[in-house]
Design a protein around this motif. Structure first.
Motif, PDB file in Angstrom:
ATOM      1  N   UNK A  38       0.943  -1.258   0.011  1.00  0.00           N
ATOM      2  CA  UNK A  38       0.058  -0.021  -0.107  1.00  0.00           C
ATOM      3  C   UNK A  38       0.863   1.389   0.124  1.00  0.00           C
ATOM      4  N   UNK A  39       1.209   2.066  -1.250  1.00  0.00           N
ATOM      5  CA  UNK A  39       1.718   3.031  -1.206  1.00  0.00           C
ATOM      6  C   UNK A  39       1.042   4.303  -0.627  1.00  0.00           C
ATOM      7  N   UNK A  40       1.562   5.151  -0.061  1.00  0.00           N
ATOM      8  CA  UNK A  40       1.125   6.222   0.493  1.00  0.00           C
ATOM      9  C   UNK A  40       1.774   7.726   0.197  1.00  0.00           C
ATOM     10  N   UNK A  41       0.745   8.684  -0.507  1.00  0.00           N
ATOM     11  CA  UNK A  41       1.246  10.174  -0.856  1.00  0.00           C
ATOM     12  C   UNK A  41       1.209  10.924   0.655  1.00  0.00           C
ATOM     13  N   UNK A  42       2.210  11.631   0.841  1.00  0.00           N
ATOM     14  CA  UNK A  42       2.280  12.361   2.053  1.00  0.00           C
ATOM     15  C   UNK A  42       1.532  13.795   1.772  1.00  0.00           C
ATOM     16  N   UNK A  43       0.292  13.934   2.336  1.00  0.00           N
ATOM     17  CA  UNK A  43      -0.467  15.046   1.944  1.00  0.00           C
ATOM     18  C   UNK A  43       0.081  16.440   2.180  1.00  0.00           C
ATOM     19  N   UNK A  44       0.583  16.787   3.213  1.00  0.00           N
ATOM     20  CA  UNK A  44       1.033  18.150   3.531  1.00  0.00           C
ATOM     21  C   UNK A  44       2.428  18.291   2.859  1.00  0.00           C
TER      22      UNK A  44
END
Length: 333
Positions: A38-44
């Protein structure tokens, strides 16, 4: 491998890429997801909700697998526009959000109304139980070994994970010190349903950071991280460098009188300088003790395939071998 985490997020392997500032861009998230995690984009890292929407769209162009967004709730007076960030997440069709920092409680109704599964990062059992009470679907349990903020209890994963297993009803993943198949099997043995890797994913081909950063992780040992900002009760584990040494010197000089302003130059605006420009002495940047287990820079697929292969070998050969009398002669590197 099927666990409660693979079922919850619809992924092939129980491996999550944690959100990391100026690391969690679409390139890395898509590569992890394409490899079965599960890849995750860092929102901030995206300075506006509009930019986050564009980053989500970019990631959609790179993968048709599930991926998520990290949203860290900061203890600041001038808070980011969280409702707008959440709207961008919802409109982007994201179904998995990793929350971190302060409690996401006030934003849970909006996330749950959109059918989003929430996994909250916690450094203690009490915070994990609070996450469970407010409706989080899973927890990422961060041991003292982790890069970034390990909390103030200093409990390593050999104790923290089984304690979480004793108390929690929702599934959790192990975070902090996770690097390979041994990590995954250990985490599963201690009650977790998977693992979250941050630092290890920085040292991959697809991680969109300067080569100097990747080389520094390969060169580092488990002795090369430092804890900073303890006096401010904002403890952070970072990789040792010249500016971190200066920061620790200032902390020793100031003692209990330390303020964040005293170390502003060592912590403010550091990530673009390090991650994008490769200025390795620019200041303090998060790094886990797991650096001692990082010896190469594979692709995300090579890394995840290797982890799953190692985990299967350990379970089928080494652990079952102990029961049938053959395990004592088998070694797993």
């Amino acid at each position: 491998m099927k666990t409660a985490i693979t079922e919850l997020f619809g992924i092939e392997h129980p491996i999550i890429q944690g959100g990391m500032h100026f690391v969690g861009f679409a390139e890395l998230a898509a590569a992890v997801s394409n490899a079965g995690g599960l890849g995750i984009i860092t929102g901030l890292t995206q300075k506006t909700p509009e930019l986050l929407a564009k980053e989500i769209a970019r990631c959609r162009d790179m993968t048709d697998k599930p991926f998520g967004v990290n949203l860290t709730f900061l203890p600041t007076f001038a808070a980011p526009p969280y409702p707008e960030y959440i709207a961008a997440i919802v409109e982007g069709g994201i179904k998995a959000v990793e929350t971190a920092g302060r409690s996401p409680e006030q934003y849970m109704p909006a996330l749950k109304a959109a059918g989003i599964k929430v996994i909250h990062k916690c450094t203690s059992v009490r915070h994990s139980l609070k996450a469970e009470r407010i409706g989080c679907d899973a927890v990422s349990v961060d041991g003292f070994e982790c890069g970034g903020h390990p909390g103030e209890d200093d409990i390593p994963n050999m104790i923290l994970l089984p304690r979480a297993a004793e108390e929690l009803k929702i599934p959790f993943v192990a975070s902090g010190g996770m690097a390979d198949g041994r990590s995954l099997v250990a985490a599963l043995s201690l009650g977790a349903a998977g693992m979250n890797m941050g630092t290890r994913f920085i040292a991959t081909r697809e991680a969109p950071v300067h080569q100097n950063v990747k080389d520094a992780l390969v060169a580092a040992t488990e002795l090369d991280t430092r804890l900073i900002m303890r006096a401010l009760r904002n403890t952070e584990r970072v990789l040792k460098n010249a500016n971190v040494d200066r920061l620790l010197e200032i902390e020793r000089e100031k003692g209990a009188k330390l303020t964040i302003d005293d170390i502003h130059d060592q912590v403010a605006g550091v990530y673009p300088k390090v991650m994008l420009d490769g200025q390795m002495d620019a200041g303090a940047w998060s790094c886990g003790m797991v650096a001692g287990l990082i010896h190469d820079i594979p692709t995300c697929k090579e890394l995840i395939d290797r982890i799953m292969g190692e985990a299967e070998q350990i379970i089928r050969s080494r652990l079952l071998g102990f029961l049938d009398g053959t395990g004592a002669t088998r070694k797993v590197a």
